[in-house]
Write an enzyme that holds these catalytic residues in place. Sequence first.
Site, PDB file in Angstrom:
ATOM      1  N   ARG A  98       1.059  -1.170   0.027  1.00 27.04           N
ATOM      2  CA  ARG A  98      -0.044  -0.027  -0.063  1.00 27.04           C
ATOM      3  C   ARG A  98       1.189   1.177  -0.079  1.00 27.04           C
ATOM      4  O   ARG A  98       1.935   1.523   0.764  1.00 27.04           O
ATOM      5  CB  ARG A  98      -0.649   0.056   1.332  1.00 27.04           C
ATOM      6  N   ASP A 246      -3.012   9.000   7.847  1.00 29.21           N
ATOM      7  CA  ASP A 246      -1.933   7.854   7.337  1.00 29.21           C
ATOM      8  C   ASP A 246      -0.677   8.421   6.828  1.00 29.21           C
ATOM      9  O   ASP A 246       0.201   8.070   6.804  1.00 29.21           O
ATOM     10  CB  ASP A 246      -2.791   7.501   6.022  1.00 29.21           C
TER      11      ASP A 246
END
Length: 362
Positions: A98, A246
């Site tokens: 990711r 994030d």
Amino acid sequence: MENKKNIMDYETVALDEENHALVIIDQTKLPGKTEIISLTTQKDIWDAIYLLKVRGAPAIGDAAAIGIYLAAKNLQTDNYQEFYTEFKKAKEYLDSARPTAVNLSWALNRMEKVVIDNKAKTIAEIKELLRQEAIAIKEEDIWICQKIGEYGLSLVKPGDGLLTHCNAGQLATAKYGTATAPMYLGHQKGYNFKVFCDETRPLLQGARLTAYELSESGLDVTLICDNMSSNVMKNGWVNAVFVGCDRVAANGDTANKIGTSIVAIVAKRYNVPFYVCAPTSTIDYETPTGKEIKIEQRPDKEVVEMWYKERMAPEGIKVYNPAFDVTDNDLISGIITEYGIARPPYTESLQKIVALKNKKQQ
């Protein structure tokens, strides 16, 4: 009769040393089924991160640290250069799962530093140091979340209405969560918060995970569709917004689950403080602004097929499905870290936070 285990009784991420496995809750099955899975191969761990079986920036970092330790543990060589070459391959492989959550590469880089800094030691000693570092990363995650919770709790009062988006709870970390940490600590003190959870389309992390774990913990929680956040804020039911993060750019722009920026814009309109809960590990000084943050694109089927018995859009329709969006720093009231709360201007306050962290770690 045996008491039924609560979802909060399970560890989100754990190392099973005896069986050489990374053990996680398969979050794609929640809330309908609690399935604990053991991952022993690098392919299984990569898939678990990509397919969101384990998710949330801190939990991804914890899982990556354990995963790369297991990869190193399985390497059968006593030659340092051979060991490091294979370690590097495994690290790059896991890092590709990711792109947006900085904790993935942060944890892997931290584990690589152990290998580089100890090349004079035996391979067996390096493997043991990697095991200790993986455990330390997870234990630090718990401490970080607790400190974020304490700082966040100082910003609200008993009886407040709180809103959160996506899942930055215990299921996204080793314990407490980031955005939910003030909620859990406040609940322990009898604050009686009224929490609103955005469902968080298209993967419904707010509905499946946040609403689930908060309700299982006894908090007063109400699920709302993403397009209802303006309504509850206009009604005066929300006193503060807490969201996770994030990646934090150097200027204070933050990347979080898609839809977060909408909540921030609405909160600004109704003068509701909007707080981003961000461990310092998510601060990325190599990314000047939010424009440079790489946003992960997810498969079309998550939007048009995943939750439906029958496809809910025309065949062949184009689908735009970014996993994250960027909230501009001027919409953020404060960035809550484990070393304090950063306030605008973030180019200055974030540097002070990191300097404080470095000083305390010396």
